[in-house]
Design a protein around this motif. Structure first.
Motif, PDB file in Angstrom:
ATOM      1  N   MET A   1      43.984  42.526  38.431  1.00 39.71           N
ATOM      2  CA  MET A   1      42.828  41.643  38.543  1.00 39.71           C
ATOM      3  C   MET A   1      42.921  40.512  37.510  1.00 39.71           C
ATOM      4  SD  MET A   1      38.833  42.714  38.309  1.00 39.71           S
ATOM      5  CE  MET A   1      37.655  41.598  37.571  1.00 39.71           C
ATOM      6  N   ALA A   2      42.690  39.286  37.953  1.00 34.54           N
ATOM      7  CA  ALA A   2      42.777  38.133  37.052  1.00 34.54           C
ATOM      8  C   ALA A   2      41.602  38.126  36.077  1.00 34.54           C
ATOM      9  CB  ALA A   2      42.794  36.849  37.869  1.00 34.54           C
ATOM     10  N   GLN A 168      40.868  31.271  47.099  1.00 36.62           N
ATOM     11  CA  GLN A 168      42.229  30.770  47.361  1.00 36.62           C
ATOM     12  C   GLN A 168      43.142  31.030  46.161  1.00 36.62           C
ATOM     13  OE1 GLN A 168      42.369  26.629  48.951  1.00 36.62           O
ATOM     14  NE2 GLN A 168      40.141  26.771  48.878  1.00 36.62           N
ATOM     15  N   ILE A 169      42.567  30.899  44.980  1.00 33.77           N
ATOM     16  CA  ILE A 169      43.327  31.105  43.746  1.00 33.77           C
ATOM     17  C   ILE A 169      43.621  32.587  43.545  1.00 33.77           C
ATOM     18  CG2 ILE A 169      43.240  30.835  41.229  1.00 33.77           C
ATOM     19  CD1 ILE A 169      43.539  28.236  42.971  1.00 33.77           C
ATOM     20  N   ALA A 170      42.637  33.433  43.804  1.00 29.41           N
ATOM     21  CA  ALA A 170      42.820  34.879  43.645  1.00 29.41           C
ATOM     22  C   ALA A 170      43.982  35.375  44.505  1.00 29.41           C
ATOM     23  CB  ALA A 170      41.534  35.610  44.002  1.00 29.41           C
ATOM     24  N   ALA A 171      44.162  34.749  45.675  1.00 28.31           N
ATOM     25  CA  ALA A 171      45.246  35.142  46.587  1.00 28.31           C
ATOM     26  C   ALA A 171      46.624  34.883  45.984  1.00 28.31           C
ATOM     27  CB  ALA A 171      45.098  34.398  47.908  1.00 28.31           C
ATOM     28  N   LEU A 172      46.700  34.000  44.990  1.00 27.22           N
ATOM     29  CA  LEU A 172      47.974  33.691  44.328  1.00 27.22           C
ATOM     30  C   LEU A 172      48.297  34.703  43.229  1.00 27.22           C
ATOM     31  CD1 LEU A 172      47.453  29.822  43.951  1.00 27.22           C
ATOM     32  CD2 LEU A 172      48.831  31.000  45.695  1.00 27.22           C
ATOM     33  N   ASN A 173      47.317  35.579  42.921  1.00 24.93           N
ATOM     34  CA  ASN A 173      47.508  36.667  41.961  1.00 24.93           C
ATOM     35  C   ASN A 173      47.847  36.208  40.532  1.00 24.93           C
ATOM     36  OD1 ASN A 173      47.501  39.418  41.377  1.00 24.93           O
ATOM     37  ND2 ASN A 173      49.714  39.568  41.614  1.00 24.93           N
ATOM     38  N   PRO A 174      47.137  35.186  40.007  1.00 25.22           N
ATOM     39  CA  PRO A 174      47.404  34.779  38.616  1.00 25.22           C
ATOM     40  C   PRO A 174      46.874  35.836  37.651  1.00 25.22           C
ATOM     41  CG  PRO A 174      45.455  33.676  39.403  1.00 25.22           C
ATOM     42  CD  PRO A 174      45.993  34.455  40.572  1.00 25.22           C
ATOM     43  N   ASP A 175      47.328  35.758  36.414  1.00 23.09           N
ATOM     44  CA  ASP A 175      46.837  36.684  35.390  1.00 23.09           C
ATOM     45  C   ASP A 175      45.559  36.166  34.747  1.00 23.09           C
ATOM     46  OD1 ASP A 175      49.204  38.688  35.184  1.00 23.09           O
ATOM     47  OD2 ASP A 175      50.126  36.697  35.219  1.00 23.09           O
ATOM     48  N   TYR A 176      45.506  34.851  34.487  1.00 20.66           N
ATOM     49  CA  TYR A 176      44.337  34.224  33.883  1.00 20.66           C
ATOM     50  C   TYR A 176      43.881  33.062  34.761  1.00 20.66           C
ATOM     51  CZ  TYR A 176      46.514  36.368  29.698  1.00 20.66           C
ATOM     52  OH  TYR A 176      47.113  37.227  28.808  1.00 20.66           O
ATOM     53  N   VAL A 177      42.564  32.963  34.945  1.00 17.74           N
ATOM     54  CA  VAL A 177      41.987  31.832  35.681  1.00 17.74           C
ATOM     55  C   VAL A 177      41.127  31.047  34.698  1.00 17.74           C
ATOM     56  CG1 VAL A 177      40.521  31.123  37.601  1.00 17.74           C
ATOM     57  CG2 VAL A 177      41.989  33.130  37.852  1.00 17.74           C
ATOM     58  N   ALA A 178      41.637  29.883  34.286  1.00 19.32           N
ATOM     59  CA  ALA A 178      40.923  29.061  33.303  1.00 19.32           C
ATOM     60  C   ALA A 178      39.858  28.212  33.999  1.00 19.32           C
ATOM     61  CB  ALA A 178      41.912  28.167  32.563  1.00 19.32           C
ATOM     62  N   VAL A 179      38.650  28.274  33.465  1.00 12.79           N
ATOM     63  CA  VAL A 179      37.513  27.579  34.079  1.00 12.79           C
ATOM     64  C   VAL A 179      36.732  26.839  33.001  1.00 12.79           C
ATOM     65  CG1 VAL A 179      35.472  27.840  35.553  1.00 12.79           C
ATOM     66  CG2 VAL A 179      37.345  29.476  35.767  1.00 12.79           C
ATOM     67  N   ILE A 180      36.297  25.631  33.355  1.00 12.70           N
ATOM     68  CA  ILE A 180      35.433  24.868  32.443  1.00 12.70           C
ATOM     69  C   ILE A 180      34.093  24.630  33.144  1.00 12.70           C
ATOM     70  CG2 ILE A 180      35.217  22.838  30.958  1.00 12.70           C
ATOM     71  CD1 ILE A 180      38.277  22.563  31.035  1.00 12.70           C
ATOM     72  N   ASN A 192      26.889  32.153  37.072  1.00 10.06           N
ATOM     73  CA  ASN A 192      28.143  31.454  37.406  1.00 10.06           C
ATOM     74  C   ASN A 192      29.346  32.394  37.280  1.00 10.06           C
ATOM     75  OD1 ASN A 192      26.735  29.059  37.820  1.00 10.06           O
ATOM     76  ND2 ASN A 192      27.067  28.335  35.734  1.00 10.06           N
ATOM     77  N   LEU A 193      29.361  33.159  36.187  1.00  5.31           N
ATOM     78  CA  LEU A 193      30.458  34.107  35.980  1.00  5.31           C
ATOM     79  C   LEU A 193      30.503  35.158  37.072  1.00  5.31           C
ATOM     80  CD1 LEU A 193      30.774  35.059  32.202  1.00  5.31           C
ATOM     81  CD2 LEU A 193      32.634  34.482  33.743  1.00  5.31           C
ATOM     82  N   ARG A 194      29.333  35.664  37.422  1.00  2.00           N
ATOM     83  CA  ARG A 194      29.254  36.693  38.479  1.00  2.00           C
ATOM     84  C   ARG A 194      29.797  36.145  39.797  1.00  2.00           C
ATOM     85  NH1 ARG A 194      24.145  38.514  37.609  1.00  2.00           N
ATOM     86  NH2 ARG A 194      23.262  37.064  39.114  1.00  2.00           N
ATOM     87  N   ASN A 195      29.448  34.887  40.106  1.00  2.00           N
ATOM     88  CA  ASN A 195      29.916  34.274  41.351  1.00  2.00           C
ATOM     89  C   ASN A 195      31.432  34.060  41.352  1.00  2.00           C
ATOM     90  OD1 ASN A 195      27.340  34.176  42.373  1.00  2.00           O
ATOM     91  ND2 ASN A 195      26.941  32.093  41.655  1.00  2.00           N
ATOM     92  N   LEU A 196      31.989  33.739  40.169  1.00  2.00           N
ATOM     93  CA  LEU A 196      33.435  33.558  40.066  1.00  2.00           C
ATOM     94  C   LEU A 196      34.164  34.905  40.145  1.00  2.00           C
ATOM     95  CD1 LEU A 196      33.379  30.956  37.155  1.00  2.00           C
ATOM     96  CD2 LEU A 196      34.245  30.480  39.452  1.00  2.00           C
ATOM     97  N   GLN A 197      33.676  35.867  39.394  1.00  2.00           N
ATOM     98  CA  GLN A 197      34.359  37.161  39.299  1.00  2.00           C
ATOM     99  C   GLN A 197      34.282  37.971  40.598  1.00  2.00           C
ATOM    100  OE1 GLN A 197      32.335  38.411  35.720  1.00  2.00           O
ATOM    101  NE2 GLN A 197      34.147  38.084  34.462  1.00  2.00           N
ATOM    102  N   ALA A 198      33.348  37.620  41.457  1.00  2.00           N
ATOM    103  CA  ALA A 198      33.211  38.337  42.731  1.00  2.00           C
ATOM    104  C   ALA A 198      34.477  38.250  43.572  1.00  2.00           C
ATOM    105  CB  ALA A 198      32.028  37.749  43.522  1.00  2.00           C
ATOM    106  N   PHE A 199      35.303  37.230  43.316  1.00  2.00           N
ATOM    107  CA  PHE A 199      36.504  37.027  44.120  1.00  2.00           C
ATOM    108  C   PHE A 199      37.781  37.506  43.424  1.00  2.00           C
ATOM    109  CE2 PHE A 199      33.416  33.869  45.550  1.00  2.00           C
ATOM    110  CZ  PHE A 199      33.442  34.085  46.918  1.00  2.00           C
ATOM    111  N   LEU A 200      37.646  37.945  42.169  1.00  2.46           N
ATOM    112  CA  LEU A 200      38.843  38.325  41.412  1.00  2.46           C
ATOM    113  C   LEU A 200      39.091  39.828  41.449  1.00  2.46           C
ATOM    114  CD1 LEU A 200      38.405  35.983  38.318  1.00  2.46           C
ATOM    115  CD2 LEU A 200      39.808  35.600  40.342  1.00  2.46           C
TER     116      LEU A 200
END
Length: 200
Positions: A1-2, A168-180, A192-200
């Protein structure tokens, strides 16, 4: 999980509120926080307070672009771009156990070189048009796929990532997802975090 890799911003997290905002991110479980400021001279008091806050939560505090400033405030993690000196030079200043990330843009050769020099992770981007770096060249999704195949170090992705495109990004299986931006808008940090993490 990223993992979400949170980054501060001079406009979205001004000095008057950055500590409270960072505290909220850390309370929500964020373990990677980068202090990114273009204001010179950098505010040592703010940076040191952020570092202490991260230590309290067992999170990693990363200074963007400025190895000497990181050393000055006692931080042992830094993110460097192509104009910030190499990994070896940074490690010489910060110590052998320093955590050093490298911007590799859309270039696998840069990432391989960073890995050979002892980088802690390779960052690729921008994946999408970024509100905080509108002129950043885009990185192809295929570059991330190849990076995951050939690199032994963690892969970080950055640039315009939000709740609408993070799947779309989660499908690429990165280790870290940098967000600003998407951490601080449109709702509360927690939401906002909950909405982002729902896909990771």
């Amino acid at each position: 999980m990223a993992e979400i890799y949170a980054i501060t911003d001079d406009i979205l997290t001004p000095e008057s509120s950055v500590l409270a905002q960072a505290g909220e991110l850390l309370e929500c479980g964020v373990k990677l926080l980068q202090y990114r400021t273009k204001i010179e001279p950098k505010n040592e008091c703010v940076a040191f307070a952020l570092k202490e806050l991260c230590e309290r939560y067992g999170a990693r505090f990363i200074v963007n672009d400025d190895v000497k400033f990181a050393a000055k405030i006692g931080a042992n993690a830094v993110h460097i771009g192509k104009d910030d000196g190499g990994v070896k030079a940074a490690r010489k200043i910060l110590g052998e156990d320093a955590f050093i990330g490298v911007s590799c843009y859309d270039d696998l050769n840069l990432a391989l070189r960073a890995q050979d020099e002892g980088a802690s992770y390779a960052a690729f981007g921008a994946l999408f048009a970024s509100p905080t770096k509108p002129n950043a060249p885009l990185c192809k999704f295929e570059t991330i796929r190849r990076a995951k195949e050939i690199l032994r170090i963690p892969v970080c992705v950055i640039g315009g990532i939000n709740a609408a495109n993070i799947a779309q990004i989660a499908a690429l299986n990165p280790d870290y997802v940098a967000v600003i931006s998407a951490l601080y808008r449109p709702a509360s940090i927690k939401e906002n975090l909950r909405n982002l993490q729902a896909f990771l």
